[in-house]
Motif scaffolding. Structure first.
Motif, PDB file in Angstrom:
ATOM      1  N   LYS A 116       0.459  -1.088  -0.040  1.00  0.00           N
ATOM      2  CA  LYS A 116       0.411   0.144   0.344  1.00  0.00           C
ATOM      3  C   LYS A 116       0.881   1.114   0.113  1.00  0.00           C
ATOM      4  N   THR A 117       0.759   1.935  -1.078  1.00  0.00           N
ATOM      5  CA  THR A 117       0.985   3.198  -1.384  1.00  0.00           C
ATOM      6  C   THR A 117       0.632   4.416  -1.269  1.00  0.00           C
ATOM      7  N   TYR A 118       1.098   5.555  -0.331  1.00  0.00           N
ATOM      8  CA  TYR A 118      -0.264   6.439  -0.648  1.00  0.00           C
ATOM      9  C   TYR A 118       0.265   7.553  -1.932  1.00  0.00           C
ATOM     10  N   ARG A 119      -0.513   8.527  -1.632  1.00  0.00           N
ATOM     11  CA  ARG A 119      -0.618   9.577  -2.963  1.00  0.00           C
ATOM     12  C   ARG A 119       0.812  10.851  -2.668  1.00  0.00           C
ATOM     13  N   ASN A 120       1.144  10.387  -1.692  1.00  0.00           N
ATOM     14  CA  ASN A 120       1.880  11.520  -0.875  1.00  0.00           C
ATOM     15  C   ASN A 120       4.230  10.153  -1.146  1.00  0.00           C
ATOM     16  N   GLY A 121       3.855   9.378  -1.103  1.00  0.00           N
ATOM     17  CA  GLY A 121       5.282   8.059  -1.812  1.00  0.00           C
ATOM     18  C   GLY A 121       4.677   7.630  -0.258  1.00  0.00           C
ATOM     19  N   GLN A 122       4.422   7.812  -0.086  1.00  0.00           N
ATOM     20  CA  GLN A 122       4.254   6.861   1.721  1.00  0.00           C
ATOM     21  C   GLN A 122       4.129   5.334   1.760  1.00  0.00           C
ATOM     22  N   GLU A 123       5.239   4.633   1.586  1.00  0.00           N
ATOM     23  CA  GLU A 123       4.722   3.396   2.115  1.00  0.00           C
ATOM     24  C   GLU A 123       4.264   3.133   3.280  1.00  0.00           C
ATOM     25  N   ALA A 124       2.901   1.975   3.414  1.00  0.00           N
ATOM     26  CA  ALA A 124       2.595   1.758   4.512  1.00  0.00           C
ATOM     27  C   ALA A 124       2.177   0.529   4.673  1.00  0.00           C
ATOM     28  N   LEU A 125       1.827  -0.422   3.737  1.00  0.00           N
ATOM     29  CA  LEU A 125       2.773  -1.861   3.663  1.00  0.00           C
ATOM     30  C   LEU A 125       3.353  -2.231   1.975  1.00  0.00           C
ATOM     31  N   LYS A 126       5.048  -3.020   3.140  1.00  0.00           N
ATOM     32  CA  LYS A 126       5.551  -3.185   2.164  1.00  0.00           C
ATOM     33  C   LYS A 126       6.072  -4.689   1.322  1.00  0.00           C
ATOM     34  N   ASN A 127       5.615  -5.703   0.428  1.00  0.00           N
ATOM     35  CA  ASN A 127       5.379  -6.686   0.201  1.00  0.00           C
ATOM     36  C   ASN A 127       5.090  -7.807   0.811  1.00  0.00           C
ATOM     37  N   ILE A 128       3.746  -7.398   1.425  1.00  0.00           N
ATOM     38  CA  ILE A 128       3.983  -8.697   3.236  1.00  0.00           C
ATOM     39  C   ILE A 128       2.650  -9.473   2.198  1.00  0.00           C
ATOM     40  N   SER A 129       3.153 -10.953   2.763  1.00  0.00           N
ATOM     41  CA  SER A 129       2.360 -12.234   2.476  1.00  0.00           C
ATOM     42  C   SER A 129       2.702 -12.962   4.038  1.00  0.00           C
ATOM     43  N   PHE A 130       0.990 -13.154   3.946  1.00  0.00           N
ATOM     44  CA  PHE A 130       0.287 -14.568   4.914  1.00  0.00           C
ATOM     45  C   PHE A 130      -0.396 -15.803   4.252  1.00  0.00           C
ATOM     46  N   GLU A 131      -0.808 -16.589   5.188  1.00  0.00           N
ATOM     47  CA  GLU A 131      -2.562 -16.928   5.370  1.00  0.00           C
ATOM     48  C   GLU A 131      -2.983 -17.609   6.331  1.00  0.00           C
ATOM     49  N   ILE A 132      -3.768 -17.482   6.354  1.00  0.00           N
ATOM     50  CA  ILE A 132      -4.933 -17.549   7.857  1.00  0.00           C
ATOM     51  C   ILE A 132      -5.607 -18.264   7.742  1.00  0.00           C
ATOM     52  N   GLU A 133      -6.425 -19.729   8.265  1.00  0.00           N
ATOM     53  CA  GLU A 133      -6.637 -20.997   8.136  1.00  0.00           C
ATOM     54  C   GLU A 133      -7.746 -20.247   8.389  1.00  0.00           C
ATOM     55  N   GLN A 134      -9.111 -21.501   8.211  1.00  0.00           N
ATOM     56  CA  GLN A 134     -10.134 -20.877   8.739  1.00  0.00           C
ATOM     57  C   GLN A 134     -10.250 -21.659   9.986  1.00  0.00           C
ATOM     58  N   GLY A 135     -10.505 -20.792  11.150  1.00  0.00           N
ATOM     59  CA  GLY A 135     -10.338 -21.126  12.778  1.00  0.00           C
ATOM     60  C   GLY A 135      -9.891 -20.872  12.948  1.00  0.00           C
ATOM     61  N   GLU A 136      -8.431 -20.209  12.821  1.00  0.00           N
ATOM     62  CA  GLU A 136      -7.394 -19.844  13.537  1.00  0.00           C
ATOM     63  C   GLU A 136      -7.481 -18.499  14.201  1.00  0.00           C
ATOM     64  N   PHE A 137      -6.542 -18.425  15.559  1.00  0.00           N
ATOM     65  CA  PHE A 137      -7.104 -17.535  16.183  1.00  0.00           C
ATOM     66  C   PHE A 137      -5.472 -16.783  16.096  1.00  0.00           C
ATOM     67  N   VAL A 138      -5.759 -15.085  15.350  1.00  0.00           N
ATOM     68  CA  VAL A 138      -3.609 -14.618  14.523  1.00  0.00           C
ATOM     69  C   VAL A 138      -3.811 -13.461  15.412  1.00  0.00           C
ATOM     70  N   TYR A 139      -2.228 -12.818  16.153  1.00  0.00           N
ATOM     71  CA  TYR A 139      -2.912 -11.442  17.211  1.00  0.00           C
ATOM     72  C   TYR A 139      -1.975 -11.268  15.675  1.00  0.00           C
ATOM     73  N   CYS A 140      -1.612  -9.539  15.508  1.00  0.00           N
ATOM     74  CA  CYS A 140      -0.987  -8.783  14.615  1.00  0.00           C
ATOM     75  C   CYS A 140      -0.919  -7.913  15.239  1.00  0.00           C
ATOM     76  N   VAL A 141       0.377  -7.702  15.588  1.00  0.00           N
ATOM     77  CA  VAL A 141       1.031  -6.521  16.623  1.00  0.00           C
ATOM     78  C   VAL A 141       2.298  -5.745  15.624  1.00  0.00           C
ATOM     79  N   GLY A 142       2.451  -4.831  16.948  1.00  0.00           N
ATOM     80  CA  GLY A 142       3.557  -4.136  15.700  1.00  0.00           C
ATOM     81  C   GLY A 142       3.638  -2.737  16.543  1.00  0.00           C
ATOM     82  N   PRO A 143       4.757  -1.348  16.650  1.00  0.00           N
ATOM     83  CA  PRO A 143       4.261  -0.411  17.519  1.00  0.00           C
ATOM     84  C   PRO A 143       3.242   0.170  16.372  1.00  0.00           C
TER      85      PRO A 143
END
Length: 236
Positions: A9-36
């Motif tokens: 995800k790149t905004y119009r001002n050129g800032q990249e919010a997300l950079k080439n990320i990949s993952f899979e979550i299967e049905q029924g999983e519990f997953v935390y997303c952490v970070g500052p």
């Protein structure tokens, strides 16, 4: 099921919010997303339900390719997902019961079915006694429970919860996490963004860690960080 591939995800001002990320979550999983703050957690959640457009890459949510879905069909995607946002956004001038029931009225359900389903989720979150209260008459933790009930009432397969324990005292935060575990045990997929290191270390589940828009860790039964303090846990 959520499948994210080479997502950017790149905004119009050129800032990249997300950079080439990949993952899979299967049905029924519990997953935390952490970070500052600013790591891309909220942006990721908004892209999963197409509140924010994808710059590059793809997202598959159950049978839907989010990046290819026309806006006129978004309602079909969003029926699959219950959203618990940072701000509860409850309608202030109607009761808790009506706040939950409104989600079902939009789907065109009849009065009897709306009443039954609303009572069912109120019982699940243990808020039957407060159903006729206005949101302003509830504590922060109680309002969050109503927000969770509203997210659950249409029986979604996935719950996205963005900082659900923020601004809660320890007792309320633990109570809320026990509720999410109960929901998860019913087979619902949960993706939960949080800054609460103690909670993540206490209830070990899969952890996705974002930093500066990069996915830097995908850890099964991980802690909040790679080297978590063993004393940073709640006593249940």
């Amino acid at each position: 099921m959520i499948k994210v591939k080479n997502l950017t995800k790149t905004y119009r001002n050129g800032q990249e919010a997300l950079k080439n990320i990949s993952f899979e979550i299967e049905q029924g999983e519990f997953v935390y997303c952490v970070g500052p703050s600013g790591s891309g957690k909220s942006t990721l959640f908004k892209m999963i339900v197409k509140e924010t457009e994808i710059t590059d890459g793809s997202i598959q949510l159950n049978q839907y390719r989010v990046d290819r879905l026309p806006n006129r069909h978004l309602f079909m995607l969003r029926r699959q997902v219950g959203i618990v946002a940072q701000e509860d956004l409850l309608l202030p001038h109607v009761s808790c019961f009506q706040n939950i029931a409104f989600s079902l009225k939009v789907l065109g359900l009849g009065p009897k079915e709306i009443r039954e389903k609303t009572q069912e989720v109120l019982e699940l979150v243990d808020m039957q006694a407060y159903q006729q209260r206005l949101p302003e008459e509830l504590s922060i933790g109680q309002r969050k429970k109503i927000a969770i009930a509203r997210a659950l009432v249409a029986n979604p397969s996935i719950i996205l919860a963005d900082e659900p324990t923020a601004n809660l005292d320890i007792k309320s935060a633990v109570e809320l996490m026990k509720l999410f575990l109960k929901i998860h045990q019913k087979g619902t997929t949960i993706l939960l963004a949080t800054h609460d290191s103690t909670m993540v270390n206490s209830i070990r589940q899969r952890v996705l860690e974002l930093k500066h828009g990069h996915l830097i860790r995908d850890d099964v039964k991980g802690g909040y960080s790679l080297f978590s303090d063993p004393k940073d846990v709640y006593v249940w």
